[in-house]
Design a protein around this motif. Structure first.
Motif, PDB file in Angstrom:
ATOM      1  N   VAL A 133       1.251   5.410 -13.109  1.00 14.10           N
ATOM      2  CA  VAL A 133       2.633   5.079 -13.476  1.00 14.10           C
ATOM      3  C   VAL A 133       3.273   4.180 -12.424  1.00 14.10           C
ATOM      4  CG1 VAL A 133       4.958   6.031 -13.766  1.00 14.10           C
ATOM      5  CG2 VAL A 133       3.007   7.128 -14.891  1.00 14.10           C
ATOM      6  N   LEU A 134       3.056   4.503 -11.155  1.00 19.53           N
ATOM      7  CA  LEU A 134       3.655   3.711 -10.084  1.00 19.53           C
ATOM      8  C   LEU A 134       3.035   2.317 -10.007  1.00 19.53           C
ATOM      9  CD1 LEU A 134       5.886   4.003  -8.078  1.00 19.53           C
ATOM     10  CD2 LEU A 134       4.298   5.014  -6.456  1.00 19.53           C
ATOM     11  N   ALA A 135       1.738   2.218 -10.256  1.00 18.38           N
ATOM     12  CA  ALA A 135       1.075   0.911 -10.299  1.00 18.38           C
ATOM     13  C   ALA A 135       1.662   0.069 -11.433  1.00 18.38           C
ATOM     14  CB  ALA A 135      -0.428   1.078 -10.477  1.00 18.38           C
ATOM     15  N   ALA A 136       1.948   0.712 -12.550  1.00 21.47           N
ATOM     16  CA  ALA A 136       2.559   0.013 -13.677  1.00 21.47           C
ATOM     17  C   ALA A 136       3.971  -0.461 -13.325  1.00 21.47           C
ATOM     18  CB  ALA A 136       2.600   0.931 -14.902  1.00 21.47           C
ATOM     19  N   VAL A 137       4.701   0.359 -12.585  1.00 21.66           N
ATOM     20  CA  VAL A 137       6.055  -0.010 -12.137  1.00 21.66           C
ATOM     21  C   VAL A 137       5.995  -1.273 -11.277  1.00 21.66           C
ATOM     22  CG1 VAL A 137       7.988   0.680 -10.658  1.00 21.66           C
ATOM     23  CG2 VAL A 137       7.008   2.319 -12.264  1.00 21.66           C
ATOM     24  N   PRO A 170      -4.352  -4.364 -16.326  1.00 25.00           N
ATOM     25  CA  PRO A 170      -5.197  -3.205 -15.994  1.00 25.00           C
ATOM     26  C   PRO A 170      -6.029  -3.424 -14.737  1.00 25.00           C
ATOM     27  CG  PRO A 170      -6.043  -4.344 -17.939  1.00 25.00           C
ATOM     28  CD  PRO A 170      -4.697  -4.911 -17.654  1.00 25.00           C
ATOM     29  N   PHE A 171      -6.380  -4.691 -14.459  1.00 27.37           N
ATOM     30  CA  PHE A 171      -7.152  -5.004 -13.249  1.00 27.37           C
ATOM     31  C   PHE A 171      -6.336  -4.657 -12.004  1.00 27.37           C
ATOM     32  CE2 PHE A 171      -8.040  -8.228  -9.917  1.00 27.37           C
ATOM     33  CZ  PHE A 171      -9.349  -7.861  -9.612  1.00 27.37           C
ATOM     34  N   VAL A 172      -5.074  -5.071 -11.985  1.00 29.13           N
ATOM     35  CA  VAL A 172      -4.196  -4.784 -10.848  1.00 29.13           C
ATOM     36  C   VAL A 172      -3.994  -3.285 -10.684  1.00 29.13           C
ATOM     37  CG1 VAL A 172      -1.793  -4.917 -10.070  1.00 29.13           C
ATOM     38  CG2 VAL A 172      -2.977  -6.982 -10.790  1.00 29.13           C
ATOM     39  N   MET A 173      -3.784  -2.596 -11.785  1.00 27.29           N
ATOM     40  CA  MET A 173      -3.577  -1.157 -11.719  1.00 27.29           C
ATOM     41  C   MET A 173      -4.830  -0.450 -11.199  1.00 27.29           C
ATOM     42  SD  MET A 173      -1.411  -0.704 -15.279  1.00 27.29           S
ATOM     43  CE  MET A 173      -1.282   1.073 -15.151  1.00 27.29           C
ATOM     44  N   PHE A 174      -5.999  -0.930 -11.608  1.00 25.84           N
ATOM     45  CA  PHE A 174      -7.263  -0.366 -11.132  1.00 25.84           C
ATOM     46  C   PHE A 174      -7.423  -0.578  -9.632  1.00 25.84           C
ATOM     47  CE2 PHE A 174     -11.723  -1.163 -10.007  1.00 25.84           C
ATOM     48  CZ  PHE A 174     -12.288   0.069 -10.310  1.00 25.84           C
ATOM     49  N   VAL A 176      -5.040  -1.085  -7.354  1.00 25.76           N
ATOM     50  CA  VAL A 176      -4.065  -0.290  -6.603  1.00 25.76           C
ATOM     51  C   VAL A 176      -4.498   1.170  -6.513  1.00 25.76           C
ATOM     52  CG1 VAL A 176      -1.698   0.577  -6.551  1.00 25.76           C
ATOM     53  CG2 VAL A 176      -2.127  -1.814  -7.136  1.00 25.76           C
ATOM     54  N   VAL A 177      -4.792   1.770  -7.657  1.00 24.47           N
ATOM     55  CA  VAL A 177      -5.173   3.183  -7.675  1.00 24.47           C
ATOM     56  C   VAL A 177      -6.489   3.396  -6.931  1.00 24.47           C
ATOM     57  CG1 VAL A 177      -5.811   5.138  -9.157  1.00 24.47           C
ATOM     58  CG2 VAL A 177      -3.914   3.644  -9.813  1.00 24.47           C
ATOM     59  N   GLY A 178      -7.428   2.473  -7.094  1.00 25.93           N
ATOM     60  CA  GLY A 178      -8.724   2.594  -6.422  1.00 25.93           C
ATOM     61  C   GLY A 178      -8.606   2.533  -4.912  1.00 25.93           C
ATOM     62  N   VAL A 179      -7.847   1.556  -4.403  1.00 24.94           N
ATOM     63  CA  VAL A 179      -7.708   1.406  -2.950  1.00 24.94           C
ATOM     64  C   VAL A 179      -6.917   2.571  -2.355  1.00 24.94           C
ATOM     65  CG1 VAL A 179      -6.767  -0.042  -1.097  1.00 24.94           C
ATOM     66  CG2 VAL A 179      -7.918  -1.101  -3.045  1.00 24.94           C
ATOM     67  N   VAL A 180      -5.896   3.021  -3.061  1.00 18.81           N
ATOM     68  CA  VAL A 180      -5.107   4.161  -2.582  1.00 18.81           C
ATOM     69  C   VAL A 180      -6.001   5.371  -2.352  1.00 18.81           C
ATOM     70  CG1 VAL A 180      -3.418   5.904  -3.317  1.00 18.81           C
ATOM     71  CG2 VAL A 180      -2.866   3.482  -3.507  1.00 18.81           C
ATOM     72  N   ASN A 181      -6.865   5.661  -3.310  1.00 24.44           N
ATOM     73  CA  ASN A 181      -7.737   6.823  -3.182  1.00 24.44           C
ATOM     74  C   ASN A 181      -8.872   6.592  -2.198  1.00 24.44           C
ATOM     75  OD1 ASN A 181      -6.859   9.028  -5.227  1.00 24.44           O
ATOM     76  ND2 ASN A 181      -6.663   7.130  -6.374  1.00 24.44           N
ATOM     77  N   ALA A 182      -9.300   5.340  -2.048  1.00 26.93           N
ATOM     78  CA  ALA A 182     -10.343   5.019  -1.078  1.00 26.93           C
ATOM     79  C   ALA A 182      -9.847   5.244   0.352  1.00 26.93           C
ATOM     80  CB  ALA A 182     -10.801   3.574  -1.259  1.00 26.93           C
ATOM     81  N   VAL A 183      -8.619   4.813   0.632  1.00 31.88           N
ATOM     82  CA  VAL A 183      -8.043   5.027   1.965  1.00 31.88           C
ATOM     83  C   VAL A 183      -7.836   6.524   2.202  1.00 31.88           C
ATOM     84  CG1 VAL A 183      -6.077   4.568   3.476  1.00 31.88           C
ATOM     85  CG2 VAL A 183      -6.970   2.752   2.017  1.00 31.88           C
ATOM     86  N   ASN A 184      -7.453   7.234   1.163  1.00 36.21           N
ATOM     87  CA  ASN A 184      -7.275   8.681   1.268  1.00 36.21           C
ATOM     88  C   ASN A 184      -8.590   9.361   1.664  1.00 36.21           C
ATOM     89  OD1 ASN A 184      -7.027  11.493  -0.773  1.00 36.21           O
ATOM     90  ND2 ASN A 184      -5.591  11.125   0.869  1.00 36.21           N
ATOM     91  N   ALA A 253      -1.743   1.941  -0.684  1.00 38.07           N
ATOM     92  CA  ALA A 253      -0.901   1.087  -1.525  1.00 38.07           C
ATOM     93  C   ALA A 253      -0.546  -0.201  -0.788  1.00 38.07           C
ATOM     94  CB  ALA A 253       0.363   1.843  -1.924  1.00 38.07           C
ATOM     95  N   SER A 254      -0.230  -0.089   0.496  1.00 42.73           N
ATOM     96  CA  SER A 254       0.148  -1.271   1.287  1.00 42.73           C
ATOM     97  C   SER A 254      -0.969  -2.306   1.300  1.00 42.73           C
ATOM     98  CB  SER A 254       0.481  -0.856   2.724  1.00 42.73           C
ATOM     99  OG  SER A 254       1.581   0.016   2.764  1.00 42.73           O
ATOM    100  N   VAL A 255      -2.185  -1.849   1.567  1.00 45.75           N
ATOM    101  CA  VAL A 255      -3.329  -2.760   1.616  1.00 45.75           C
ATOM    102  C   VAL A 255      -3.559  -3.419   0.257  1.00 45.75           C
ATOM    103  CG1 VAL A 255      -5.840  -2.890   1.898  1.00 45.75           C
ATOM    104  CG2 VAL A 255      -4.470  -1.566   3.520  1.00 45.75           C
ATOM    105  N   ALA A 256      -3.561  -2.610  -0.795  1.00 46.01           N
ATOM    106  CA  ALA A 256      -3.805  -3.143  -2.138  1.00 46.01           C
ATOM    107  C   ALA A 256      -2.727  -4.151  -2.546  1.00 46.01           C
ATOM    108  CB  ALA A 256      -3.859  -1.995  -3.141  1.00 46.01           C
ATOM    109  N   LEU A 257      -1.472  -3.808  -2.292  1.00 42.43           N
ATOM    110  CA  LEU A 257      -0.366  -4.669  -2.724  1.00 42.43           C
ATOM    111  C   LEU A 257      -0.329  -5.974  -1.939  1.00 42.43           C
ATOM    112  CD1 LEU A 257       2.496  -2.064  -3.262  1.00 42.43           C
ATOM    113  CD2 LEU A 257       0.889  -2.988  -4.929  1.00 42.43           C
TER     114      LEU A 257
END
Length: 345
Positions: A133-137, A170-174, A176-184, A253-257
């Motif tokens: 949802v936040l990636a979509a925002v 969908p590419f951008v959303m993927f 963002v969500v992918g990098v966020v979880n990778a850093v986690n 999120a910072s890195v992805a964005l």
């Protein structure tokens, strides 16, 4: 030329402000976390020697987020006072606000773990839905601002591929969500995620300022790097505080964005190679374990333990060695990424 000098000074100011605020605010915040008994519970699945870290204050990501926020506030005031606030700097604010949103998801997760004493925090579906949802925002925000550019740069060339909108979103959303979880996943050793991301931040400072003149990203990445270097004073081995999901989701999120803003998501395969390998190791381990359990009746493993940093720990590497090697590897890959950018300049 004046714009270049002005943005350089503002970026240095953002870096210094984030660094100073994090360093000053840090000791007080750590003491406050200790008094509240906001200590990290170490999961039993990890290396046994990590149990000695149990009770170390977590949610420390608030420290560098606060420092970055202060830096962004100072530079925003300067922009407004000089009456040159524009779309470029507005994107800096979008980067921070969306990253802050991911940090808030992490905060909720940390709060449930630490205060509610539910060690797993938010469920995986809850995290995923909130992140999507936040990636979509973020995408909607760019569209509303009239700055939704669907082109991406191809490494080692001057080519920019304009993706169709139906594929780009969908590419951008993927990403963002992918990098966020990778850093986690990468945030598993003292100073690991913060060191790697600080190096990545330096890369984005250079490429946004020198190569693409995207000064909003320059200011944001300078603030990010300053905050992280301040945080490393307390997070390096032996860590006095952990960033928690509050910090790692914000950083992801910072890195992805920043990469998306600079049209460089493909470059994350190089710049974020450590993040990628940490995630890939978990996917490989889980997939192979399930496959062999179904085929042979017992699960088998490729790595001694995942994410990847735990594999090296189980091989006898010290935490400090792993962090140093992974950080140096990221630095080398950032240099290669810079070389890949050169044809586009």
């Amino acid at each position: 030329m004046e714009d270049l000098k002005e943005m350089l000074m503002l970026s240095l100011l953002a870096f210094a402000a984030a660094l100073a605020v994090t360093l000053v605010f840090g000791p007080m915040f750590i003491t406050w976390l200790r008094n509240l008994k906001f200590g990290q519970e170490i999961r039993e699945e990890g290396p046994k020697w990590h149990q000695k870290k149990s009770g170390t204050p977590t949610m420390g990501g608030i420290m560098f987020i606060f420092g970055i926020a202060a830096a962004i506030l100072v530079t925003t005031i300067i922009f407004v006072l000089k009456s040159n606030f524009n779309a470029t700097y507005a994107r800096c604010l979008v980067l921070f606000v969306i990253s802050l949103g991911f940090g808030l998801i992490g905060f909720i997760d940390d709060y449930i773990k630490v205060v509610k004493k539910r060690n797993l925090g938010l469920t995986a579906p809850q995290k995923f839905i909130m992140q999507v949802v936040l990636a979509a925002v973020y995408v909607v925000a760019l569209y509303v601002m009239g700055q939704l550019d669907t082109s991406i740069k191809i490494p080692f060339t001057s080519i920019e591929w304009t993706m169709p909108l139906w594929l780009y979103i969908p590419f951008v959303m993927f990403i963002v969500v992918g990098v966020v979880n990778a850093v986690n996943l990468t945030d598993g050793l003292d100073g690991l995620a913060s060191s790697i991301t600080a190096v990545t931040g330096i890369f984005f400072i250079a490429v946004s300022y020198i190569a693409f003149k995207e000064y909003g990203v320059t200011v944001f990445s300078a603030a990010l790097t300053g905050g992280l270097l301040g945080f490393l004073v307390f997070n390096r081995y032996p860590a006095r505080v952990f960033m928690g999901d509050t910090g790692s989701l914000f950083l992801g999120a910072s890195v992805a964005l920043m990469a998306i803003d600079l049209k460089m998501p493909i470059y994350l395969l190089l710049v974020g190679f450590v993040y990628f390998m940490e995630t890939l190791s978990v996917i490989m381990q889980t997939t192979y374990f399930k496959y062999t359990k179904k085929k042979y009746g017992e699960g088998r493993r490729i790595f001694k333990m995942t994410p990847l940093h735990h594999h090296f720990e189980m091989c006898g590497w010290k935490e400090t060695k792993i962090v140093t090697v992974f950080t140096l590897a990221t630095a080398v890959l950032c240099v290669i990424s810079w070389i890949a950018v050169v044809p586009a300049i």
